[in-house]
Design an enzyme around this catalytic site. Sequence first.
Site, PDB file in Angstrom:
ATOM      1  N   CYS A  36      38.702  43.141  45.571  1.00  0.00           N
ATOM      2  CA  CYS A  36      39.000  44.529  45.931  1.00  0.00           C
ATOM      3  C   CYS A  36      37.741  45.274  46.368  1.00  0.00           C
ATOM      4  CB  CYS A  36      39.651  45.262  44.763  1.00  0.00           C
ATOM      5  SG  CYS A  36      38.594  45.372  43.320  1.00  0.00           S
ATOM      6  N   CYS A 106      41.018  45.636  36.779  1.00  0.00           N
ATOM      7  CA  CYS A 106      40.096  46.785  36.725  1.00  0.00           C
ATOM      8  C   CYS A 106      39.518  46.916  35.311  1.00  0.00           C
ATOM      9  CB  CYS A 106      40.807  48.068  37.124  1.00  0.00           C
ATOM     10  SG  CYS A 106      41.889  47.916  38.557  1.00  0.00           S
TER      11      CYS A 106
HETATM   12 FE1  FES Z   1      39.821  46.390  41.840  1.00  0.00          FE
HETATM   13 FE2  FES Z   1      40.639  48.509  40.576  1.00  0.00          FE
HETATM   14  S1  FES Z   1      41.526  47.647  42.357  1.00  0.00           S
HETATM   15  S2  FES Z   1      38.875  47.369  40.179  1.00  0.00           S
END
Ligand code: FES
Length: 152
Positions: A36, A106
């Site tokens: 991400c 996360c």
């Molecule tokens: Fe990757 Fe939140 S979407 S840390």
Amino acid sequence: MAMNYSDKVMEHFTNPQNVGEIENASGCGTVGNAVCGDIMRVYLDIDENNVIRDAKFKTFGCGAAIATSSMATVLVKGKTVQEALEVTNKAVMEALDGLPPVKVHCSLLAEEAIHAALWDYAEKNGIVIEGLEKPVSDISEHDHGHGDEDDE
Ligand code: FES
């Protein structure tokens, strides 16, 4: 599509605790998630009894990344470095009343950021924190008054 976040997550996202940096921190760790692209940096101020006096963070990432770093710093404050290892991603999630499945990583990043900062602290002081492993997501450059090259 809206995510189903708990009130606690929303609270820590809209009003995060412990945002900022600590100058001359005892330990500082930066981790990143390659998928991400989110990045978290955690600073720890640790006293001579190995107690975490203060914790701050800077996160470049999604709302859940901000909420989990906020909660992780809240949870480690006042703990010893050994106790801080119990602040796992699961503990952070529980304290936030859960996270949607796609946001679980996360909270893992928050755990890893704490571990990276503890690792830095241990390295700087030449100590071993039992049970602590250097997170694979550690991208710390050790540019905080610590010049060792750690090529690995
Ligand atoms: Fe990757 Fe939140 S979407 S840390």
